[in-house]
Write a protein that holds these residues in place. Structure first.
Motif, PDB file in Angstrom:
ATOM      1  N   UNK A  40      -3.712   4.013   5.396  1.00 60.63           N
ATOM      2  CA  UNK A  40      -5.038   3.895   4.770  1.00 60.63           C
ATOM      3  C   UNK A  40      -5.766   4.440   4.364  1.00 60.63           C
ATOM      4  N   UNK A  41      -6.327   4.630   5.667  1.00 61.46           N
ATOM      5  CA  UNK A  41      -7.900   5.400   6.281  1.00 61.46           C
ATOM      6  C   UNK A  41      -6.990   6.809   5.839  1.00 61.46           C
ATOM      7  N   UNK A  42      -5.833   7.544   6.016  1.00 57.24           N
ATOM      8  CA  UNK A  42      -5.167   8.383   6.112  1.00 57.24           C
ATOM      9  C   UNK A  42      -5.640   9.085   4.263  1.00 57.24           C
ATOM     10  N   UNK A  43      -4.853   8.030   3.769  1.00 58.74           N
ATOM     11  CA  UNK A  43      -5.494   7.895   2.353  1.00 58.74           C
ATOM     12  C   UNK A  43      -6.620   8.473   1.854  1.00 58.74           C
ATOM     13  N   UNK A  58       1.035  -1.368   0.479  1.00 59.65           N
ATOM     14  CA  UNK A  58       0.112  -0.227  -0.201  1.00 59.65           C
ATOM     15  C   UNK A  58       1.021   1.206  -0.210  1.00 59.65           C
ATOM     16  N   UNK A  59       1.768   1.243   0.716  1.00 61.72           N
ATOM     17  CA  UNK A  59       3.057   2.550   0.906  1.00 61.72           C
ATOM     18  C   UNK A  59       3.385   2.476  -0.930  1.00 61.72           C
ATOM     19  N   UNK A  60       3.775   1.512  -1.413  1.00 62.06           N
ATOM     20  CA  UNK A  60       4.266   1.646  -2.915  1.00 62.06           C
ATOM     21  C   UNK A  60       2.718   1.927  -3.951  1.00 62.06           C
ATOM     22  N   UNK A  61       1.727   1.206  -3.693  1.00 61.05           N
ATOM     23  CA  UNK A  61       0.291   2.958  -3.976  1.00 61.05           C
ATOM     24  C   UNK A  61       0.640   3.672  -3.611  1.00 61.05           C
ATOM     25  N   UNK A  62       0.693   4.242  -3.077  1.00 60.02           N
ATOM     26  CA  UNK A  62      -0.074   5.557  -2.707  1.00 60.02           C
ATOM     27  C   UNK A  62       1.402   6.411  -2.807  1.00 60.02           C
TER      28      UNK A  62
END
Length: 380
Positions: free
Chosen positions: A199-202, A132-136
């Motif tokens: 995830x929630x911050x995104x 998810x860090x990579x996705x963001x």
């Protein structure tokens, strides 16, 4: 006549005995087939679980891990359709007041049990968190996709499919694993909270990313619910402190208020259950004001309370309308709403007494900046 009746009775008895024997044979064969199916699932699941390792995203090894995750996802779905083991409740030493653990429950969850036994749950969480860090990180993501297409000849469609399969399959495995307190007791809880916060911050920055129900941006709410439900069986003080540090409660509230209208009923209930468990948590009850301080960490933030109170109408009442029995399950959350409302109600009643004025409930709520109180005043 008597002899004919006798022969008829014997024939009926023989037919009944034959039928019972056939049924017993069928049940034995069915039981044997179920046991064999469970064993096959367990063996296949263990092989897939042992294939889970951390590799560079979109590398050939990572793609192979995606295939194993997909197989585990199918096993979980298959086991979910299998009938429960009726012999489990008869086991000596089993806690009959609970649904059991991964090792003595009626339902079949061999894939999840093996994931725990092979100590892969924390690894799965780290892999998902890194993904998810990579996705963001758009620049890093685009560069990796570009290199993968050049090196291995994958198309955009193939890469997109593997990414979707990875997130949905691993997300489901983590969700089903975190339901069990014995899994959480072996988990890196700070990392789990950090992942939820990430995830929630995104979702706050980009609400559109929370439209796909099987993506982390939605499934993360199941993780939060399990975490809160089992908090008191974990290191409760540190868990709540970490959740407060990351403002996890308010991120969940923001998510629900923004996207809650499209949630399926089971997700709404899961979130309400999690918040209710938090409200019923002994450490939270004694220090709940600390969760409603502003970013400066000193003064109470009325806006945070106002948003939380909006959940009464937009989440709790919706859950109760779906099933009136749910009211009993989320009673601590309903009681906490009353705790938050009480100071404002008392202030308004005092003002009414001093001035002799009795403005409408709508005006009272607007005076104090709490639209969520309108319905509550009407009931009072």
């Amino acid at each position: 006549v008597w002899f004919k009746k006798y022969e008829l009775a014997r024939a009926r008895q023989a037919a009944t005995s034959h039928l019972m024997a056939s049924c017993a044979k069928y049940q034995h064969q069915e039981s044997h087939q179920d046991e064999r199916l469970v064993k096959v699932c367990a063996d296949a699941g263990r092989k897939c679980v042992r294939n889970i390792h951390q590799y560079p995203i979109l590398s050939p090894e990572w793609i192979a891990v995606v295939d194993s995750l997909k197989q585990l996802e199918r096993l979980v779905q298959l086991e979910g359709r299998m009938p429960g083991n009726a012999t489990v409740p008869e086991c000596l030493g089993r806690n009959t007041e609970s649904e059991g653990t991964l090792w003595d429950q009626e339902s079949h969850e061999n894939a999840i049990r093996i994931l725990v036994e092979e100590a892969k749950v924390n690894l799965c969480l780290r892999i998902m968190n890194d993904y998810k860090k990579w996705c963001y990180s758009p620049s890093m993501k685009n560069e990796t996709i570009k290199e993968t297409k050049l090196s291995y000849g994958y198309s955009d469609a193939q890469i997109g499919q593997k990414m979707t399969q990875f997130e949905e399959a691993l997300g489901l495995l983590l969700w089903r694993a975190l339901v069990h307190v014995e899994t959480l007791q072996l988990m890196d809880i700070p990392l789990l909270i950090e992942h939820c916060s990430l995830v929630l911050n995104q979702c706050v920055e980009d609400p559109e990313c929370a439209k796909h129900l099987r993506n982390q941006e939605v499934v993360i709410l199941y993780y939060y619910s399990s975490l809160m439900k089992h908090a008191e069986a974990l290191n409760n003080h540190e868990l709540l402190a970490k959740a407060r540090e990351h403002r996890l409660v308010h991120l969940v509230v923001e998510h629900v208020l923004t996207m809650g209208s499209v949630y399926p009923a089971d997700l709404k209930f899961a979130v309400a259950e999690g918040l209710s468990a938090l409200a019923d948590n002994e450490d939270f009850r004694t220090n709940w004001e600390d969760f409603f301080v502003g970013l400066d960490g000193e003064e109470q933030d009325r806006a945070l309370k106002e948003k939380f109170l909006e959940l009464d109408e937009k989440l709790a009442q919706t859950v109760i309308q779906e099933n009136p029995d749910n009211k009993r399950e989320i009673r601590p959350l309903l009681d906490f709403f009353s705790v938050l409302k009480r100071p404002y109600v008392e202030a308004m009643l005092s003002l009414t007494k001093d001035t002799g004025l009795r403005p409408s409930a709508n005006h009272q709520a607007k005076w104090w900046g709490f639209p969520a109180l309108v319905g509550w005043f009407a009931k009072e």
